[in-house]
Design a protein around this motif. Structure first.
Motif, PDB file in Angstrom:
ATOM      1  N   LYS A  56       0.876  -1.171   0.000  1.00 19.41           N
ATOM      2  CA  LYS A  56       0.000   0.000   0.000  1.00 19.41           C
ATOM      3  C   LYS A  56       0.907   1.212   0.000  1.00 19.41           C
ATOM      4  O   LYS A  56       1.761   1.361   0.871  1.00 19.41           O
ATOM      5  CB  LYS A  56      -0.920   0.030   1.207  1.00 19.41           C
ATOM      6  CG  LYS A  56      -1.849   1.257   1.169  1.00 19.41           C
ATOM      7  CD  LYS A  56      -2.971   1.147   2.129  1.00 19.41           C
ATOM      8  CE  LYS A  56      -4.057   0.392   1.422  1.00 19.41           C
ATOM      9  NZ  LYS A  56      -5.389   0.591   1.944  1.00 19.41           N
ATOM     10  N   LYS A  82       1.002   5.451  -0.245  1.00 21.55           N
ATOM     11  CA  LYS A  82       0.232   6.689  -0.119  1.00 21.55           C
ATOM     12  C   LYS A  82       1.173   7.867  -0.311  1.00 21.55           C
ATOM     13  O   LYS A  82       2.330   7.822   0.122  1.00 21.55           O
ATOM     14  CB  LYS A  82      -0.420   6.790   1.255  1.00 21.55           C
ATOM     15  CG  LYS A  82      -1.449   5.706   1.517  1.00 21.55           C
ATOM     16  CD  LYS A  82      -2.046   5.861   2.894  1.00 21.55           C
ATOM     17  CE  LYS A  82      -3.070   4.773   3.160  1.00 21.55           C
ATOM     18  NZ  LYS A  82      -3.704   4.929   4.471  1.00 21.55           N
ATOM     19  N   LEU A 124      -4.095  13.548   1.356  1.00 21.29           N
ATOM     20  CA  LEU A 124      -3.772  12.394   0.534  1.00 21.29           C
ATOM     21  C   LEU A 124      -4.025  12.741  -0.935  1.00 21.29           C
ATOM     22  O   LEU A 124      -5.140  13.097  -1.309  1.00 21.29           O
ATOM     23  CB  LEU A 124      -4.634  11.200   0.946  1.00 21.29           C
ATOM     24  CG  LEU A 124      -4.395   9.892   0.214  1.00 21.29           C
ATOM     25  CD1 LEU A 124      -3.011   9.341   0.534  1.00 21.29           C
ATOM     26  CD2 LEU A 124      -5.470   8.873   0.599  1.00 21.29           C
ATOM     27  N   GLU A 170      -3.101   7.131  -3.752  1.00 20.23           N
ATOM     28  CA  GLU A 170      -3.069   5.901  -2.970  1.00 20.23           C
ATOM     29  C   GLU A 170      -3.234   4.717  -3.911  1.00 20.23           C
ATOM     30  O   GLU A 170      -4.027   4.773  -4.855  1.00 20.23           O
ATOM     31  CB  GLU A 170      -4.208   5.924  -1.955  1.00 20.23           C
ATOM     32  CG  GLU A 170      -4.312   4.700  -1.095  1.00 20.23           C
ATOM     33  CD  GLU A 170      -5.414   4.815  -0.054  1.00 20.23           C
ATOM     34  OE1 GLU A 170      -5.319   4.113   0.952  1.00 20.23           O
ATOM     35  OE2 GLU A 170      -6.360   5.597  -0.244  1.00 20.23           O
TER      36      GLU A 170
END
Length: 88
Positions: free
Chosen positions: A22, A24, A32, A35
């Motif tokens: 993952k 980000k 953010l 992602e």
């Protein structure tokens, strides 16, 4: 420099012996902007579908799981997006 010249147009993790990750990416306000949980995805310098037109520094975090099922320590750092201020 996401300018379409084929050099440094995208930012992403290079994966070896990884089964999941993952990634980000945050702007300097902590928002953010990107992602993904796909191994080969890369960020192309866009936010909400629009090119970022100002040079800026972004923070990234990567969490990954190795092929033996172990969670690896979080990787983090900064990436500088160099933009020319124009949108093609």
């Amino acid at each position: 420099t996401p300018d379409g010249d084929g050099v440094n147009d995208a930012f992403g993790a290079k994966c070896k012996n990884i089964i999941s990750l993952k990634m980000k990416i945050y702007n300097r306000c902590g928002e953010l902007v990107y992602e993904t949980d796909k191994l080969n995805d890369t960020w192309d310098g866009t936010y909400k579908g629009n090119a970022i037109t100002n040079t800026d520094v972004f923070v990234y975090t990567v969490n990954a799981v190795s092929v033996d099922g172990k969670s690896l320590p979080e990787e983090n750092g900064t990436v500088t997006l160099v933009a020319d201020g124009t949108i093609d």
